[in-house]
Scaffold this motif. Structure first.
Motif, PDB file in Angstrom:
ATOM      1  N   PHE A  81      -2.147 -11.636   4.230  1.00  0.00           N
ATOM      2  CA  PHE A  81      -2.243 -10.309   4.852  1.00  0.00           C
ATOM      3  C   PHE A  81      -1.589 -10.445   6.221  1.00  0.00           C
ATOM      4  CE2 PHE A  81      -6.020 -10.639   2.110  1.00  0.00           C
ATOM      5  CZ  PHE A  81      -5.835  -9.528   1.295  1.00  0.00           C
ATOM      6  N   GLU A 121     -14.945  -2.487   6.287  1.00  0.00           N
ATOM      7  CA  GLU A 121     -14.254  -3.513   7.067  1.00  0.00           C
ATOM      8  C   GLU A 121     -15.269  -4.274   7.896  1.00  0.00           C
ATOM      9  OE1 GLU A 121     -10.994  -3.387   6.695  1.00  0.00           O
ATOM     10  OE2 GLU A 121     -10.315  -4.888   8.139  1.00  0.00           O
ATOM     11  N   ARG A 136      -4.536   5.926  -1.070  1.00  0.00           N
ATOM     12  CA  ARG A 136      -3.268   5.317  -1.486  1.00  0.00           C
ATOM     13  C   ARG A 136      -2.771   6.008  -2.744  1.00  0.00           C
ATOM     14  NH1 ARG A 136      -4.798  -1.127  -1.062  1.00  0.00           N
ATOM     15  NH2 ARG A 136      -5.753  -0.922   0.992  1.00  0.00           N
ATOM     16  N   PHE A 144     -12.786  -9.066   7.336  1.00  0.00           N
ATOM     17  CA  PHE A 144     -12.808  -8.950   5.875  1.00  0.00           C
ATOM     18  C   PHE A 144     -12.794  -7.475   5.493  1.00  0.00           C
ATOM     19  CE2 PHE A 144     -17.162  -9.572   7.421  1.00  0.00           C
ATOM     20  CZ  PHE A 144     -17.836  -8.488   6.900  1.00  0.00           C
ATOM     21  N   ALA A 200      -9.813 -11.400   3.136  1.00  0.00           N
ATOM     22  CA  ALA A 200     -10.380 -11.738   4.443  1.00  0.00           C
ATOM     23  C   ALA A 200      -9.469 -12.729   5.160  1.00  0.00           C
ATOM     24  CB  ALA A 200     -11.768 -12.338   4.256  1.00  0.00           C
ATOM     25  N   GLN A 238     -13.780   1.733   1.546  1.00  0.00           N
ATOM     26  CA  GLN A 238     -13.769   0.322   1.958  1.00  0.00           C
ATOM     27  C   GLN A 238     -14.820   0.084   3.026  1.00  0.00           C
ATOM     28  OE1 GLN A 238      -9.799  -0.568   3.450  1.00  0.00           O
ATOM     29  NE2 GLN A 238      -9.215  -1.487   1.494  1.00  0.00           N
ATOM     30  N   SER A 257      -8.982  -1.297   8.015  1.00  0.00           N
ATOM     31  CA  SER A 257      -8.549  -2.271   9.023  1.00  0.00           C
ATOM     32  C   SER A 257      -8.064  -1.569  10.294  1.00  0.00           C
ATOM     33  CB  SER A 257      -7.418  -3.142   8.477  1.00  0.00           C
ATOM     34  OG  SER A 257      -7.803  -3.728   7.255  1.00  0.00           O
ATOM     35  N   GLN A 277       0.843  -1.194   0.000  1.00  0.00           N
ATOM     36  CA  GLN A 277       0.000   0.000   0.000  1.00  0.00           C
ATOM     37  C   GLN A 277       0.883   1.249   0.000  1.00  0.00           C
ATOM     38  OE1 GLN A 277      -2.303  -0.548   3.564  1.00  0.00           O
ATOM     39  NE2 GLN A 277      -3.248  -2.418   2.788  1.00  0.00           N
ATOM     40  N   THR A 327      -4.038 -11.280   9.262  1.00  0.00           N
ATOM     41  CA  THR A 327      -4.885 -12.474   9.318  1.00  0.00           C
ATOM     42  C   THR A 327      -4.024 -13.712   9.096  1.00  0.00           C
ATOM     43  OG1 THR A 327      -5.425 -11.961   7.016  1.00  0.00           O
ATOM     44  CG2 THR A 327      -7.146 -11.557   8.639  1.00  0.00           C
TER      45      THR A 327
HETATM   46  N1  DAH Z   1      -7.018  -4.154   4.453  1.00  0.00           N
HETATM   47  C1  DAH Z   1      -6.900  -4.956   3.266  1.00  0.00           C
HETATM   48  C2  DAH Z   1      -6.592  -4.060   2.080  1.00  0.00           C
HETATM   49  O1  DAH Z   1      -6.892  -2.889   2.159  1.00  0.00           O
HETATM   50  C3  DAH Z   1      -8.184  -5.712   3.002  1.00  0.00           C
HETATM   51  C4  DAH Z   1      -8.407  -6.763   4.028  1.00  0.00           C
HETATM   52  C5  DAH Z   1      -7.887  -8.008   3.810  1.00  0.00           C
HETATM   53  C6  DAH Z   1      -9.086  -6.481   5.185  1.00  0.00           C
HETATM   54  C7  DAH Z   1      -8.059  -9.014   4.759  1.00  0.00           C
HETATM   55  C8  DAH Z   1      -9.273  -7.477   6.141  1.00  0.00           C
HETATM   56  C9  DAH Z   1      -8.758  -8.734   5.896  1.00  0.00           C
HETATM   57  O2  DAH Z   1      -9.929  -7.271   7.280  1.00  0.00           O
HETATM   58  O3  DAH Z   1      -8.939  -9.697   6.819  1.00  0.00           O
HETATM   59  O4  DAH Z   1      -6.107  -4.513   1.099  1.00  0.00           O
END
Ligand code: DAH
Length: 343
Positions: A251, A213, A198, A309, A286, A211, A174, A158, A254
């Motif tokens: 990620f 979350e 970004r 997610f 997620a 987004q 997140s 990012q 997670t």
């Molecule tokens: N934060 C991640 C992004 O912006 C997306 C994401 C992926 C959020 C996995 C989550 C997760 O909560 O579990 O690319």
């Protein structure tokens, strides 16, 4: 004497012919002759005293006849004017029911707001509460607490707008997970929509986007719960026949992490341009909340587990409404906005 009466009679007839063109003007004319104080016929009555006694009877009779006649004429005139005015009103107020109606333009919610509301509806139905974080975050909430320390290579995923070495524009909703888990102990079930930023700009990326979350923390939360919830979500948004599949991904926050695909709602999975022949479309990231993240927030990771997610709202909307360039969602072109009305 009779000549005077005849002259008044003629004056009335001329007046009716030349001056009366409405009920109001007819009434004015009537007053000129029949008003009890100032009317010309009334005046004649007053002259009675000056008439020689032997002529009084015939004078009185003549005036009375004139009065009767005038009353009749003016009543007739008033009726005529009434009909005339009514006709005019009917004509001027006539409604042509065959005329095409004027189009009334009402606005509708922006596609991103519509999508956001639909997503909130779906998850609110599953008991999620809304938490809205802030767009300016510090490095700790956006990265470090999410198991992405300063030298972590995942930071490169990012491209971040830094405001100072400590503060930045959040790159992901997140960050809100940490605030919620610091403030609240399990069970937790929150949905956090908001803008993220970004340094990224092409047909499918914009420097600012939205987004949503999701975070659930409780005892015995597993990937099955995640898949179950996401299945409900995709069916509501993309249609009852849509299903999901989970693919391994990465990620930092997670473990395990998954990429979620939906069966292509355009071709039903056979393979088309939209799904690039694969039958599947990637929609979100997620996973199961990394134990380290729970512990960073003081949550007992042996007792509790969580799922999380992150949904891209523009991406969800672009897929749903067949929009191929993210800029169309930000340009506010009325021709585009008019086509998207799911309210
Ligand atoms: N934060 C991640 C992004 O912006 C997306 C994401 C992926 C959020 C996995 C989550 C997760 O909560 O579990 O690319």
């Amino acid at each position: 004497m009779n000549e005077r009466l005849d002259a008044i009679r003629q004056e009335i007839l001329d007046g009716i012919k030349e001056k009366a063109n409405s009920r109001a003007t007819a009434f004015e004319l009537r007053k000129q002759f029949l008003d009890s104080k100032t009317g010309k016929i009334g005046q004649l009555m007053k002259e009675m005293k000056t008439i020689a006694p032997e002529d009084r009877a015939s004078f009185g009779k003549g005036v009375n006849e004139l009065k009767e006649w005038a009353l009749e004429k003016f009543t007739e005139l008033d009726e005529k004017m009434k009909t005339l005015e009514l006709d005019l009103r009917y004509k001027s107020e006539k409604i042509d029911v065959t005329m095409p109606a004027k189009e009334i333009c009402t606005g509708n919610l922006h596609p991103i707001t519509q999508m956001r509301n639909q997503l909130i509806d779906v998850f609110a139905g599953m008991g999620f509460e809304i938490y809205e974080g802030t767009e300016i975050e510090n490095d700790y909430y956006n990265f470090t607490a999410l198991n992405t320390p300063a030298d972590h290579p995942a930071r490169d995923m990012q491209d971040t707008f830094y405001l100072s070495p400590e503060f930045l524009l959040r790159t992901q909703t997140s960050a809100g997970q940490i605030h919620v888990m610091e403030a609240k102990k399990p069970p937790i079930k929150i949905l956090s929509p908001g803008k993220v930023f970004r340094s990224d700009d092409d047909a499918t990326h914009s420097p600012m986007f939205t987004q949503m979350e999701g975070l659930v923390v409780d005892e015995k939360i597993t990937l099955c719960d995640l898949k179950g919830m996401l299945d409900v979500f995709v069916k509501k948004i993309y249609g009852e026949d849509t299903t999901t599949r989970l693919r391994p991904s990465y990620f930092p926050f997670t473990e395990p992490s998954v990429e979620v695909d939906v069966s292509c709602f355009e071709c039903g999975g056979k393979g088309c341009k939209l799904c690039k022949g694969t039958g599947w479309i990637e929609i979100l990231g997620a996973g199961i909340v990394n134990k380290k993240v729970l512990e960073n927030c003081g949550i007992d990771s042996d007792r509790y587990s969580g799922l999380a997610f992150g949904i891209g709202i523009e991406r969800t909307a672009m897929l749903k409404y067949g929009i191929n360039n993210i800029k169309l969602l930000f340009e506010s072109d009325i021709r585009v906005l008019k086509q998207i009305d799911d309210n």
